[in-house]
Scaffold this active site. Structure first.
Site, PDB file in Angstrom:
ATOM      1  N   GLY A  90     -36.331  49.694  31.786  1.00  0.00           N
ATOM      2  CA  GLY A  90     -37.587  49.012  31.474  1.00  0.00           C
ATOM      3  C   GLY A  90     -38.245  48.515  32.753  1.00  0.00           C
ATOM      4  O   GLY A  90     -37.955  49.004  33.852  1.00  0.00           O
ATOM      5  N   LYS A 108     -46.888  43.035  33.091  1.00  0.00           N
ATOM      6  CA  LYS A 108     -46.590  43.318  34.504  1.00  0.00           C
ATOM      7  C   LYS A 108     -47.306  44.561  35.033  1.00  0.00           C
ATOM      8  O   LYS A 108     -47.648  44.616  36.206  1.00  0.00           O
ATOM      9  CB  LYS A 108     -45.076  43.454  34.716  1.00  0.00           C
ATOM     10  N   GLY A 143     -27.716  36.042  35.842  1.00  0.00           N
ATOM     11  CA  GLY A 143     -29.171  36.231  35.784  1.00  0.00           C
ATOM     12  C   GLY A 143     -29.934  35.052  36.347  1.00  0.00           C
ATOM     13  O   GLY A 143     -31.018  35.193  36.914  1.00  0.00           O
TER      14      GLY A 143
END
Ligand code: NAP
Length: 494
Positions: free
Chosen positions: A358, A296, A466
């Protein structure tokens, strides 16, 4: 066409496999090396029981098969079995001329296996296997195998994305060989199986049981990827990551494309080097791709344009081709907000605890602070939480101090990988007692209900799963990719 590799030990079981998968396949390959010894004697009758073009193969152990007979005996058995109505017989490229001479009680002397096949219009597939790499002379090798009018088959094992690029160049280099079979085995080779038509390969092998490294199932190849329908006009999209094959996004995007009759396919690419992938993307004229762990951040320097949130977060999960340029956006940012944006707008979410710091956490912390929510970040490595905290003017602390924040936040977001895989059943903040008033937002989507969500639900909190964010960010990617809204009527059982 998709060709089902048959590796059951009896002909009856193999016939049943064909029937079970019939609607997804156009051919089948009978692997003699998996048959019981008694069944070998009657294998020549198999084509009369199956209404598909069939390939007959007797694979040696050195080529990934199970046959340990000496070459003379192996080819004699192949000769006997080949007496049936096969469409193709596979013969390895390095078989000695003398070993092809077979015994036949109907003829005096010995009969040449290849000549007897040609006399009956059975096509020979001339195969080459490499389980360790891709030969440097790949194109020359395919050319040589195609000599004598046989169908060349090259099954090789890419060791890097550069090897995959070489495989995708076969069609450009060897378009004059109309019939050929080109396969990239192993995990890196999976896109070559899905996009087999782009390699100029006449078929792609599939199996129910991973009969060869990297095989996908016939149903998945057919219903998820529509591999047989891919043509020159099909627009290619994908997801890059390492690992990547666990991702559910091919199901979201391919179903969406299918529902709106958009001629496009979304393919997972295992990527060892982002730089190599951009080369492959140019070669395949890829129109857009999703980016997952660990790329990413690594894609950002390759982008000609970046959206505001990518500039801020420094990470990008969606890349699209716009006016000859790669543009990066981050749909995690917006996908995260969608399920809770009304509550933020109404003021019922004013403060949040974000567990983890993260890549996903970065997008979430920025999304929250940009919308006026006060954030505290907790992380195992406190230094990482401090860095993100300083950058975003947020508070930070260790996971162990989670209990200090109980009763003081409206939203708790779980962004670590604790709760999935080997850590399934573990809650990253066991000391935090939910009051029942918080919204508990979990990023993990498999399993659907983590230990974190269970603790929150027990206290009476509202959960956000999620899966909701996964679907929302996926829909936004879909729009960025093709310009159409995601078809809302598609059931997404991920
Ligand atoms: P990442 O950049 O690797 O971050 C992992 C985070 O988990 C870090 O904060 C790390 O802490 C923490 N962590 C890992 N192992 C831990 C352990 N044993 N104990 C405590 N903390 C631990 O990963 P990411 O991209 O942020 O993704 C994180 C999770 O979010 C994944 O499960 C991913 O699937 C999920 N996700 C979901 C969506 C969605 O749409 N639902 C979107 C994106 C991501 P340290 O800093 O101390 O290493």
């Amino acid at each position: 066409m998709l060709c089902l590799t048959l590796t059951a030990s009896t002909l009856a079981e193999n016939k049943a496999l064909v029937e079970k998968n019939r609607s997804w396949i156009g051919a089948a390959e009978l692997r003699l090396d998996h048959l019981d010894e008694d069944e070998l004697k009657v294998a020549s009758a198999f084509p009369s029981t199956v209404d598909l073009p069939l390939i007959l193969t007797y694979r040696r152990a050195s080529d990934g098969g199970l046959c340990t007979k000496n070459e003379k005996d192996r080819l004699q058995t192949l000769y006997e079995a080949a007496k049936g109505g096969w469409a193709y017989v596979d013969i390895e490229e390095d078989v000695k001329k003398s070993d092809l001479k077979c015994k036949d009680p109907l003829f005096e002397g010995r009969v040449d296996l290849e000549e007897s096949l040609r006399a009956r219009n059975i096509r020979i597939i001339r195969s080459y296997h490499d389980f360790e790499g891709v030969p440097e002379d790949l194109f020359g090798r395919v050319n040589r195998l195609a000599g004598k009018g046989d169908i060349p088959k090259v099954a090789v094992t890419p060791q890097s994305l550069l090897d995959v690029i070489m495989l995708f160049q076969v069609e450009e280099q060897l378009a004059h060989i109309k019939e050929k079979i080109i396969i990239g085995m192993g995990q890196l080779g999976i896109p070559t199986r899905i996009l087999y038509k782009r390699l100029g390969s006449m078929l792609s092998f599939v199996s129910d049981n991973q009969a060869a490294p990297g095989h996908l199932g016939p149903r998945e190849m057919s219903e998820v990827y529509h591999a047989d329908r891919i043509d020159r006009n099909t627009h290619i999209y994908g997801v890059i990551g390492n690992p990547v094959y666990h991702t559910s996004s091919p199901k979201i995007h391919n179903r969406g494309f299918e529902a709106i009759r958009y001629n496009a396919v979304y393919v997972p690419f295992l990527v060892d080097s982002v730089r190599s992938f951009f080369k492959l993307a140019e070669l395949l004229k890829i129109r857009g791709f999703s980016v997952t762990i660990p790329h990413k951040q690594a894609v950002v320097p390759y982008l000609g344009k970046t959206s505001r949130e990518v500039k801020q977060i420094g990470s990008c999960n969606t890349v699209v081709r716009i006016q000859g340029m790669w543009k990066g956006i981050n749909t995690d940012y917006y996908g995260f907000l969608t399920p809770i944006q009304d509550r933020i707008a109404s003021g019922s979410i004013k403060s949040a605890l974000v567990v983890g710091s993260g890549g996903a956490s970065r997008a979430i912390v920025y999304a929250l602070i940009n919308h006026g929510v006060k954030v505290t970040i907790l992380n195992r490595t406190v230094e990482r939480a401090r860095k993100l905290g300083d950058e975003t003017m947020s508070g930070y602390d260790s996971l162990e101090n989670a209990h200090l924040y109980q009763g003081s936040v409206d939203l708790v977001v779980q962004t670590t990988s604790v709760g999935m895989g080997e850590l399934e059943g573990t809650n990253p903040i066991p000391s935090f007692a939910f009051t029942g008033k918080e919204i508990a937002y979990e990023l993990i989507y498999r399993p659907e209900e983590t230990a974190f969500l269970q603790a929150a639900k027990r206290a009476g909190c509202e959960p956000v799963f999620g899966k909701e964010m996964l679907i929302e960010q996926g829909k936004l990617q879909f729009e960025a990719f093709c310009g159409y809204h995601f078809p809302h009527w598609i059931p997404l059982d991920l």
